[in-house]
Design an enzyme around this catalytic site. Sequence first.
Site, PDB file in Angstrom:
ATOM      1  N   CYS A  11       2.528   3.188  -3.201  1.00  0.00           N
ATOM      2  CA  CYS A  11       1.807   4.274  -3.872  1.00  0.00           C
ATOM      3  C   CYS A  11       1.389   5.375  -2.897  1.00  0.00           C
ATOM      4  CB  CYS A  11       0.540   3.742  -4.544  1.00  0.00           C
ATOM      5  SG  CYS A  11       0.861   2.590  -5.887  1.00  0.00           S
ATOM      6  N   HIS A  12       0.929   4.982  -1.698  1.00  0.00           N
ATOM      7  CA  HIS A  12       0.287   5.952  -0.805  1.00  0.00           C
ATOM      8  C   HIS A  12       1.205   6.517   0.267  1.00  0.00           C
ATOM      9  CE1 HIS A  12      -3.685   5.129  -2.505  1.00  0.00           C
ATOM     10  NE2 HIS A  12      -3.469   3.835  -2.365  1.00  0.00           N
ATOM     11  N   HIS A  14     -33.876   1.290  15.416  1.00  0.00           N
ATOM     12  CA  HIS A  14     -32.846   2.329  15.560  1.00  0.00           C
ATOM     13  C   HIS A  14     -33.353   3.760  15.351  1.00  0.00           C
ATOM     14  CE1 HIS A  14     -29.906  -0.760  16.203  1.00  0.00           C
ATOM     15  NE2 HIS A  14     -30.282  -1.375  15.099  1.00  0.00           N
ATOM     16  N   CYS A  72     -27.966  -8.048  11.895  1.00  0.00           N
ATOM     17  CA  CYS A  72     -29.246  -7.396  12.182  1.00  0.00           C
ATOM     18  C   CYS A  72     -30.361  -7.970  11.314  1.00  0.00           C
ATOM     19  CB  CYS A  72     -29.157  -5.889  11.916  1.00  0.00           C
ATOM     20  SG  CYS A  72     -28.693  -4.922  13.365  1.00  0.00           S
ATOM     21  N   CYS A 109       0.858  -1.196   0.000  1.00  0.00           N
ATOM     22  CA  CYS A 109       0.000   0.000   0.000  1.00  0.00           C
ATOM     23  C   CYS A 109       0.890   1.241   0.000  1.00  0.00           C
ATOM     24  CB  CYS A 109      -0.896   0.030   1.239  1.00  0.00           C
ATOM     25  SG  CYS A 109      -1.893  -1.450   1.505  1.00  0.00           S
ATOM     26  N   CYS A 155      -7.459  -1.838  -5.116  1.00  0.00           N
ATOM     27  CA  CYS A 155      -6.003  -1.643  -5.087  1.00  0.00           C
ATOM     28  C   CYS A 155      -5.282  -2.989  -5.060  1.00  0.00           C
ATOM     29  CB  CYS A 155      -5.580  -0.847  -3.851  1.00  0.00           C
ATOM     30  SG  CYS A 155      -5.641   0.931  -4.076  1.00  0.00           S
TER      31      CYS A 155
END
Lengths: 109, 281, 138
Positions: free
Chosen positions: B99-100, B201, B242, B96, B134
Amino acid sequence: MADNVKPRVKAPKKAAAGEIIVLKTLISHAMESGQRKDSDGNKIPRSIINRFTCDINGKNAVDVTLEAAISTNPYFEFSAKIEEASELKFTWYDDDGSVYEDSKSVAIG
Amino acid sequence: MKIKALTAIAAIMFAGSVYADENAELVVNGDLEIVTKTAAPAHLSDVMDEVMSGWRFRSEGTQAMQMDDFDNPGMIFVDQAMDAWNTAEGSEGKSCASCHGDAEDSMAGVRAVYPKWNEAAGEVRTLAMQVNDCRENKMGAEKYGYTSDQMAAMEAMLSVQSRGLPVNVAIDGPAAATWEQGKELYYTRTGQLDLSCASCHEDNYGNMIRADHLSQGQINGFPAYRLKNAKLNTVHARFKGCVRDTRAETFKPGGAEFVALELYVASRGNGLSVEGPSVRN
Amino acid sequence: MEFSRRETLALGLGAAALTMLPMRVMAAADDAIAAFTGGADMSDAGVTLDAPEIAENGNTVPVSVSAPGAVSILVLAAGNPTPGVAQFNFGEASGEQSASTRIRLAGTQDVIAIAKMADGSFAKASSTVKVTIGGCGG
């Protein structure tokens, strides 16, 4: 060795001579209790960390016997007395014979 | 008989419930202030005035575990994901970080705006979809399972880089159609119990469902380390749980329905801080 | 809410079963205590045990023990399938003889801490922790 076992230790970098410091440890471990069954109804064998120790310059601070009732990812908080610049050694012992270690240094100041 | 007895037992149990001070505030490590209660975003103005993080619905002991990164067991997996971030994998020999660069710099603020419209792909994408894109197309590596431990850990690490920033997902423009689809799902009753997300909720947060204190179902704290299964849980795994609890066939984690639902539910928390990895029961 | 005679009886029997069942497991805890103390008397003072009155989930319950001057503290969960939780032995580099950890409780039960003091005496503390059953398996 169980997968992805990773210890974390929190200790102060410095202490006054004679000071009691608080130490915290956390290690990733499933702590399989031996009480659970798999989807076929077979008992999953116990596989836990069974002992944890912390030594300060070779002197023991705490020596813990763990049973299957300790939660997944075992956490301990305890204290130690620092008399001089110290090497702190933390050791976890797995049922499968693996030993996991971490260490920290505490300076006087 | 059964129901009466259960009710009697339930009444006894609720009598002893101790829940934390409703005005408690979440500060992590003594200095990172987290917004756990704020004015509801405009699109919710007809149904509620304030939105609240699930942190406010938990007991004091559970709340405390999130107030210090060392006490938060989810942080072990953040460490693991940081190692994974820097480890080259796949046919391209890239990590990762290739590139980042440093996640602390490049990923700050990213979690807060996901799910997000991806122009090139012509679809709304979750952070997990982007991670797998990615891995597959830039690294030539195997995709992570959508709700796998590795994905949960990576999402937790990315969340930490946005912790304290307000959730701010876009619901207009090209994302609008997906958002509408998610809203539709939120209010659709499913299963033998005939419950929608809103039944618990929106209409009943703050009430007890047996021994459980119902929250608003906000997802600003995900991935969440649950005491129940002692691991990080992803949003889609929670959605699945849920929906299953309504006794319905669930949608597939990573599928179009849950992506739309994630965008909609995330937007209900616009203004709350990114909190992940949170600690929940 | 009104119960018929039959319902009341059934509830009573259920409650009796609930109170009687732990007797067998308590015996295992008693054995563990005897093994640790050798049957010696235990003082009520000298060890403190902090555990929540109600645990949100029995899988991860925070507990703390403290016994100034102790050489070791044994922690038991009397209602678990096996009562052992942990034994903390304090060495010469220990600070305060206290420790915190997170434990599993199979249901509502007593958590017990027994400290062995440097002079060979023992002290005991216990605390009832109610374990709630969540509404959502989610």
